[in-house]
Design a protein around this motif. Structure first.
Motif, mmCIF file in Angstrom:
data_model
loop_
_atom_site.group_PDB
_atom_site.id
_atom_site.type_symbol
_atom_site.label_atom_id
_atom_site.label_comp_id
_atom_site.label_asym_id
_atom_site.label_seq_id
_atom_site.Cartn_x
_atom_site.Cartn_y
_atom_site.Cartn_z
ATOM 1 N N SER A 128 0.827 -1.202 0.000
ATOM 2 C CA SER A 128 0.000 0.000 0.000
ATOM 3 C C SER A 128 0.868 1.262 0.000
ATOM 4 O O SER A 128 0.468 2.288 -0.553
ATOM 5 C CB SER A 128 -0.941 -0.003 1.205
ATOM 6 N N ILE A 129 2.062 1.194 0.577
ATOM 7 C CA ILE A 129 2.971 2.342 0.565
ATOM 8 C C ILE A 129 3.403 2.649 -0.866
ATOM 9 O O ILE A 129 3.412 3.808 -1.297
ATOM 10 C CB ILE A 129 4.203 2.083 1.469
ATOM 11 N N GLU A 130 3.748 1.612 -1.613
ATOM 12 C CA GLU A 130 4.134 1.780 -3.014
ATOM 13 C C GLU A 130 2.971 2.352 -3.824
ATOM 14 O O GLU A 130 3.152 3.221 -4.682
ATOM 15 C CB GLU A 130 4.572 0.427 -3.578
ATOM 16 N N CYS A 131 1.765 1.883 -3.540
ATOM 17 C CA CYS A 131 0.570 2.370 -4.237
ATOM 18 C C CYS A 131 0.356 3.849 -3.941
ATOM 19 O O CYS A 131 0.115 4.645 -4.858
ATOM 20 C CB CYS A 131 -0.652 1.562 -3.802
ATOM 21 N N ASP A 132 0.448 4.248 -2.678
ATOM 22 C CA ASP A 132 0.259 5.646 -2.300
ATOM 23 C C ASP A 132 1.283 6.553 -2.971
ATOM 24 O O ASP A 132 0.947 7.659 -3.412
ATOM 25 C CB ASP A 132 0.343 5.814 -0.782
ATOM 26 N N GLN A 133 2.533 6.096 -3.080
ATOM 27 C CA GLN A 133 3.569 6.885 -3.743
ATOM 28 C C GLN A 133 3.238 7.084 -5.221
ATOM 29 O O GLN A 133 3.385 8.185 -5.762
ATOM 30 C CB GLN A 133 4.935 6.223 -3.585
ATOM 31 N N SER A 134 2.798 6.018 -5.877
ATOM 32 C CA SER A 134 2.420 6.127 -7.302
ATOM 33 C C SER A 134 1.247 7.075 -7.493
ATOM 34 O O SER A 134 1.244 7.896 -8.431
ATOM 35 C CB SER A 134 2.062 4.746 -7.860
ATOM 36 N N ALA A 135 0.247 6.962 -6.630
ATOM 37 C CA ALA A 135 -0.932 7.827 -6.756
ATOM 38 C C ALA A 135 -0.558 9.292 -6.513
ATOM 39 O O ALA A 135 -1.028 10.174 -7.246
ATOM 40 C CB ALA A 135 -2.003 7.390 -5.753
ATOM 41 N N ARG A 136 0.278 9.556 -5.529
ATOM 42 C CA ARG A 136 0.724 10.933 -5.267
ATOM 43 C C ARG A 136 1.453 11.514 -6.473
ATOM 44 O O ARG A 136 1.250 12.685 -6.833
ATOM 45 C CB ARG A 136 1.594 11.003 -4.029
ATOM 46 N N SER A 137 2.311 10.717 -7.108
ATOM 47 C CA SER A 137 3.044 11.239 -8.272
ATOM 48 C C SER A 137 2.097 11.537 -9.431
ATOM 49 O O SER A 137 2.296 12.510 -10.167
ATOM 50 C CB SER A 137 4.154 10.284 -8.692
ATOM 51 N N ILE A 138 1.061 10.749 -9.610
ATOM 52 C CA ILE A 138 0.085 11.003 -10.678
ATOM 53 C C ILE A 138 -0.723 12.257 -10.355
ATOM 54 O O ILE A 138 -0.972 13.098 -11.222
ATOM 55 C CB ILE A 138 -0.846 9.782 -10.876
ATOM 56 N N ASN A 139 -1.107 12.433 -9.093
ATOM 57 C CA ASN A 139 -1.935 13.568 -8.712
ATOM 58 C C ASN A 139 -1.179 14.891 -8.753
ATOM 59 O O ASN A 139 -1.792 15.950 -8.824
ATOM 60 C CB ASN A 139 -2.540 13.341 -7.326
ATOM 61 N N ARG A 140 0.144 14.858 -8.704
ATOM 62 C CA ARG A 140 0.940 16.090 -8.796
ATOM 63 C C ARG A 140 1.068 16.593 -10.212
ATOM 64 O O ARG A 140 1.392 17.747 -10.444
ATOM 65 C CB ARG A 140 2.354 15.846 -8.244
#
Length: 141
Positions: A128-140
């Motif tokens: 889930s940590i890896e998922c959150d990092q990917s989602a944050r990069s997309i949302n930026r």
């Protein structure tokens, strides 16, 4: 004088007719008319993206001038759903919206365009940590 009275009667009658039409109009017709008036008659590229939770399901709706698209994603909890809705509402929707949110280790990437395309892709991450990092990069972006 007759011209002024004629114009006042015409405007009053037209306003009354519009009020009757509005009371009988569907939500989509009201949105279309409002958009047309706000955009000075131009309806090209007008679209609305709405997301809301129903329990743990997120309902995503894309309304354009010509069509309406609805998609539902079953998430694990209502808290995840509320977070996803808040992320979608933060994004700007001027022709294209790309946003991502995670449900544990599963990332959902939502793409909506004013041309009427609603694409939802899911990607399984290791943690889930890896998922959150990917989602944050997309949302930026």
């Amino acid at each position: 004088m007759r011209l002024v009275i004629f114009l006042i009667l015409t405007l009053t009658f037209s306003t009354h007719l519009f009020a009757v039409e509005l009371s009988q109009a569907s939500n989509q017709e009201i949105l279309r008319e409002l958009s047309k008036r706000l955009n000075g008659g131009s309806q090209a590229g007008t679209s609305y993206l709405n997301a809301f939770c129903s329990g743990d399901d997120i309902n995503i709706q894309l309304e354009t001038q010509n069509r309406s698209i609805n998609k539902v994603i079953d998430l694990r909890t209502s808290m995840v759903c509320n977070t996803a809705v808040n992320l979608m509402k933060k994004g700007q929707f001027n022709g294209l919206l790309i946003t991502a949110f995670c449900d544990s280790d599963l990332m959902y990437k939502v793409k909506a365009s004013s041309s009427g395309v609603l694409d939802i892709q899911s990607t399984d991450h290791r943690t889930s940590i890896e998922c959150d990092q990917s989602a944050r990069s997309i949302n930026r972006q």
